[in-house]
Design a protein around this motif. Structure first.
Motif, PDB file in Angstrom:
ATOM      1  N   VAL A 293      -6.257  -8.458  -3.365  1.00 24.88           N
ATOM      2  CA  VAL A 293      -7.333  -7.790  -4.099  1.00 24.88           C
ATOM      3  C   VAL A 293      -7.915  -6.680  -3.237  1.00 24.88           C
ATOM      4  CG1 VAL A 293      -9.574  -8.082  -5.238  1.00 24.88           C
ATOM      5  CG2 VAL A 293      -7.880  -9.925  -5.335  1.00 24.88           C
ATOM      6  N   GLU A 294      -8.114  -5.513  -3.839  1.00 29.38           N
ATOM      7  CA  GLU A 294      -8.753  -4.399  -3.158  1.00 29.38           C
ATOM      8  C   GLU A 294     -10.057  -4.064  -3.881  1.00 29.38           C
ATOM      9  OE1 GLU A 294      -6.033  -1.151  -2.884  1.00 29.38           O
ATOM     10  OE2 GLU A 294      -4.397  -2.402  -2.156  1.00 29.38           O
ATOM     11  N   ALA A 295     -11.166  -4.042  -3.143  1.00 29.39           N
ATOM     12  CA  ALA A 295     -12.477  -3.741  -3.716  1.00 29.39           C
ATOM     13  C   ALA A 295     -13.178  -2.713  -2.846  1.00 29.39           C
ATOM     14  CB  ALA A 295     -13.318  -5.008  -3.831  1.00 29.39           C
ATOM     15  N   GLU A 296     -14.093  -1.948  -3.452  1.00 29.58           N
ATOM     16  CA  GLU A 296     -14.734  -0.851  -2.724  1.00 29.58           C
ATOM     17  C   GLU A 296     -15.511  -1.334  -1.501  1.00 29.58           C
ATOM     18  OE1 GLU A 296     -17.066   1.652  -5.217  1.00 29.58           O
ATOM     19  OE2 GLU A 296     -15.329   2.760  -5.956  1.00 29.58           O
ATOM     20  N   ALA A 297     -16.318  -2.376  -1.652  1.00 28.70           N
ATOM     21  CA  ALA A 297     -17.150  -2.841  -0.544  1.00 28.70           C
ATOM     22  C   ALA A 297     -16.435  -3.881   0.317  1.00 28.70           C
ATOM     23  CB  ALA A 297     -18.465  -3.408  -1.069  1.00 28.70           C
ATOM     24  N   ALA A 298     -15.768  -4.837  -0.311  1.00 30.75           N
ATOM     25  CA  ALA A 298     -15.129  -5.934   0.426  1.00 30.75           C
ATOM     26  C   ALA A 298     -13.854  -5.506   1.129  1.00 30.75           C
ATOM     27  CB  ALA A 298     -14.837  -7.103  -0.516  1.00 30.75           C
ATOM     28  N   GLY A 299     -13.238  -4.438   0.650  1.00 28.74           N
ATOM     29  CA  GLY A 299     -11.977  -4.011   1.243  1.00 28.74           C
ATOM     30  C   GLY A 299     -10.807  -4.825   0.711  1.00 28.74           C
ATOM     31  N   GLU A 300      -9.898  -5.212   1.590  1.00 31.20           N
ATOM     32  CA  GLU A 300      -8.690  -5.924   1.188  1.00 31.20           C
ATOM     33  C   GLU A 300      -8.852  -7.427   1.416  1.00 31.20           C
ATOM     34  OE1 GLU A 300      -5.664  -4.109   3.539  1.00 31.20           O
ATOM     35  OE2 GLU A 300      -5.476  -2.367   2.218  1.00 31.20           O
ATOM     36  N   LEU A 301      -8.535  -8.208   0.398  1.00 28.28           N
ATOM     37  CA  LEU A 301      -8.609  -9.669   0.454  1.00 28.28           C
ATOM     38  C   LEU A 301      -7.275 -10.235  -0.021  1.00 28.28           C
ATOM     39  CD1 LEU A 301     -12.029 -10.003  -1.403  1.00 28.28           C
ATOM     40  CD2 LEU A 301     -11.709 -10.078   1.066  1.00 28.28           C
ATOM     41  N   MET A 302      -6.858 -11.350   0.569  1.00 31.77           N
ATOM     42  CA  MET A 302      -5.629 -11.982   0.116  1.00 31.77           C
ATOM     43  C   MET A 302      -5.841 -13.476  -0.070  1.00 31.77           C
ATOM     44  SD  MET A 302      -1.763 -11.623   1.531  1.00 31.77           S
ATOM     45  CE  MET A 302      -0.674 -13.037   1.573  1.00 31.77           C
ATOM     46  N   PHE A 303      -5.332 -13.999  -1.188  1.00 32.56           N
ATOM     47  CA  PHE A 303      -5.427 -15.418  -1.530  1.00 32.56           C
ATOM     48  C   PHE A 303      -4.006 -15.960  -1.616  1.00 32.56           C
ATOM     49  CE2 PHE A 303      -8.997 -13.086  -3.112  1.00 32.56           C
ATOM     50  CZ  PHE A 303     -10.099 -13.894  -2.894  1.00 32.56           C
ATOM     51  N   TYR A 304      -3.741 -17.074  -0.916  1.00 38.99           N
ATOM     52  CA  TYR A 304      -2.364 -17.563  -0.760  1.00 38.99           C
ATOM     53  C   TYR A 304      -2.333 -19.072  -0.924  1.00 38.99           C
ATOM     54  CZ  TYR A 304       1.809 -19.043   1.877  1.00 38.99           C
ATOM     55  OH  TYR A 304       2.986 -19.634   2.262  1.00 38.99           O
ATOM     56  N   GLY A 305      -1.292 -19.569  -1.547  1.00 38.36           N
ATOM     57  CA  GLY A 305      -1.151 -21.024  -1.656  1.00 38.36           C
ATOM     58  C   GLY A 305      -0.089 -21.410  -2.662  1.00 38.36           C
ATOM     59  N   GLN A 306      -0.069 -22.693  -3.014  1.00 36.53           N
ATOM     60  CA  GLN A 306       0.907 -23.210  -3.961  1.00 36.53           C
ATOM     61  C   GLN A 306       0.526 -22.752  -5.368  1.00 36.53           C
ATOM     62  OE1 GLN A 306       2.664 -27.165  -3.370  1.00 36.53           O
ATOM     63  NE2 GLN A 306       1.137 -27.499  -1.771  1.00 36.53           N
ATOM     64  N   GLY A 307       1.461 -22.080  -6.005  1.00 38.45           N
ATOM     65  CA  GLY A 307       1.167 -21.493  -7.306  1.00 38.45           C
ATOM     66  C   GLY A 307       1.594 -22.331  -8.487  1.00 38.45           C
ATOM     67  N   ALA A 308       2.162 -23.487  -8.251  1.00 42.23           N
ATOM     68  CA  ALA A 308       2.630 -24.332  -9.346  1.00 42.23           C
ATOM     69  C   ALA A 308       2.704 -25.772  -8.861  1.00 42.23           C
ATOM     70  CB  ALA A 308       3.995 -23.853  -9.842  1.00 42.23           C
ATOM     71  N   GLY A 309       3.124 -26.657  -9.777  1.00 35.71           N
ATOM     72  CA  GLY A 309       3.240 -28.077  -9.432  1.00 35.71           C
ATOM     73  C   GLY A 309       2.095 -28.871 -10.015  1.00 35.71           C
ATOM     74  N   GLY A 310       2.378 -30.121 -10.353  1.00 41.12           N
ATOM     75  CA  GLY A 310       1.384 -30.957 -11.018  1.00 41.12           C
ATOM     76  C   GLY A 310       0.123 -31.176 -10.221  1.00 41.12           C
ATOM     77  N   THR A 311       0.250 -31.640  -8.986  1.00 40.53           N
ATOM     78  CA  THR A 311      -0.932 -31.958  -8.185  1.00 40.53           C
ATOM     79  C   THR A 311      -1.728 -30.719  -7.777  1.00 40.53           C
ATOM     80  OG1 THR A 311       0.187 -33.940  -7.362  1.00 40.53           O
ATOM     81  CG2 THR A 311      -1.763 -33.217  -6.174  1.00 40.53           C
ATOM     82  N   PRO A 312      -1.083 -29.644  -7.276  1.00 36.03           N
ATOM     83  CA  PRO A 312      -1.871 -28.452  -6.949  1.00 36.03           C
ATOM     84  C   PRO A 312      -2.616 -27.876  -8.144  1.00 36.03           C
ATOM     85  CG  PRO A 312       0.287 -28.331  -5.922  1.00 36.03           C
ATOM     86  CD  PRO A 312       0.327 -29.486  -6.866  1.00 36.03           C
TER      87      PRO A 312
END
Length: 441
Positions: A293-312
């Protein structure tokens, strides 16, 4: 003496891979959830289509029913994990009419009928939670909606489909063909028997529509998403990208841009993309997801993790359920869900990007000059060019050809597409072997 927490009735619609894990956690971790929600979350029933179907988790038989409408009556929170457009849409609207908050992971429904559901939730004064609809366990929708509410988001790009990321990663790291990587993904359970929704980009497009709606406070229906899948990506494409220092990923990109007339708008697109290997998203391997994510004040942010699966994914569902329960316990108005802005959706002609172009050409003088002239005529400049010679034997004769690979500077997508079409018509071009967009340079 401590007053015991009140009890909230929870109705679950659907008991597949995710639904069964949600039910298990509701039953096994009832005390922990009650402490966090301020109320006991009592699972009153699970609506399914087939009572005798095999399930991943052993659950009390008395909870199951095929009468979903009856289960909704008296429910405080409804969790919809059926998938599909109907009857899910009708049941969610009915739950709202009974005053129940709804948690859903149904990305296709939100992309197709999101505005109707947002308005119905607002009219009923209840919550509509859908964190699980995008990127599984990764908390991305709440940060966009809440944490960045005081900022101006300019761009969201991410890997939001674990199946395609696994396939492309296998092709990159092992040299596997698309067919072999897909077969392995199916064997491991990452891909369905019919993988069309994943490999043709439909799943990622629905998620892109949701991300754009939240990031830019405007409803972006599925028809506004430009979609290309990965079925045309070859092992040769992967190898050439690797040789040039890139990796190929299927990206969802939502971007605030200006139209030719200078009017701000948003483009939403899903397509295979070359990324420099030093880009943070290039390091996302296997079936994992990541959103940048790129935002004017916050700058660059990245969110990472398991994108699928029953428990996640169940983790994201229950996060929304606890949030809805807290609001019910504490009282007060529900958080508005309806997008409040009207930023226009722009087409691919408003996109500015770079292209990677592979050409098989006759190995003769003047070829590069002819190709370069076409680029110049269309106002497209070349950033890098590589040439590889090929020798092919045929009936005792040696035929020489060359592979030219170009990476362009940024230009309008329409100008780049027109350049490729014009190059294809040159008599010295045997074939256009590859055309892929490039980001992160």
């Amino acid at each position: 003496m401590t007053t015991p927490p009140q009890t909230l009735k929870v109705a679950l619609l659907g008991c597949g891979n995710v639904g069964s894990q949600v039910a298990r956690i509701l039953l096994e971790d009832a005390d922990r959830l009650a402490a966090r929600a301020g109320a006991r979350l009592e699972l009153t029933g699970i609506a399914v289509r087939n009572l005798s179907a095999e399930r991943d988790v052993e659950l009390p038989a008395e909870l199951f029913t095929t009468d979903a409408p009856a289960l909704l009556k008296g429910a405080d929170i409804v969790i919809e994990l059926m998938g599909g457009l109907e009857p899910a849409r009708g049941l969610i609207l009915e739950a709202f009419s009974h005053g129940a908050s709804v948690v859903t992971g149904n990305k296709a429904l939100l992309a197709e009928h999101g505005l109707e559901l947002y308005r119905a939730a607002d009219a009923a004064g209840v919550e509509l939670g859908y964190e699980a609809a995008v990127a599984g366990a990764i908390p991305i929708l709440r940060p966009i909606r809440d944490s960045l509410a005081g900022d101006k988001i300019t761009r969201v790009l991410g890997i939001v489909n674990g199946t395609t990321n696994y396939i492309l990663d296998q092709m990159d790291t092992t040299g596997a063909s698309f067919a072999d990587a897909l077969a392995e993904a199916q064997r491991l359970g990452y891909a369905e028997a019919d993988p069309t929704a994943d490999v043709e980009g439909f799943d990622a497009a629905a998620k892109a529509a949701i991300l754009a709606t939240l990031a830019f406070h405007t409803q972006f229906p599925l028809e506004h998403v430009h979609r290309e899948g990965i079925t045309g990506v070859t092992a040769a494409d992967i190898a050439a990208a690797k040789d040039a220092g890139y990796v190929i990923k299927l990206l969802a990109i939502c971007e605030l841009v200006e139209s030719a007339g200078g009017v701000p708008g948003v483009t939403v697109r899903v397509h295979p993309t070359l990324l420099p290997r030093q880009h943070p998203l290039a390091a996302v391997h296997g079936a994992f997801n990541a959103v940048f994510v790129e935002a004017e004040a916050a700058g660059e942010l990245m969110f990472y993790g398991q994108g699928a699966g029953g428990t996640p994914t169940a983790s994201a569902v229950l996060g929304d359920a606890v949030s809805a329960a807290r609001r019910i316990v504490l009282g007060g108005p529900a958080r508005p869900a309806t997008p409040h802005a009207e930023v226009p959706a722009l087409g691919m002609d408003a996109v500015t990007t770079s292209y990677y172009i592979g050409l098989d050409v006759a190995d003769q003088p003047g070829v590069l000059a002819k190709v370069s002239q076409i680029f110049a005529d269309h106002g497209v400049s070349i950033e890098t060019m590589r040439q590889t010679l090929h020798q092919e034997g045929s009936d005792g004769q040696t035929l020489a050809s060359a592979e030219l690979r170009f990476v362009t500077h940024r230009a309008s997508d329409s100008a780049l597409a027109a350049t490729v079409d014009a190059v294809r018509e040159l008599d010295v071009i045997n074939s256009v072997t590859s055309v892929l967009r490039v980001e992160g340079i």
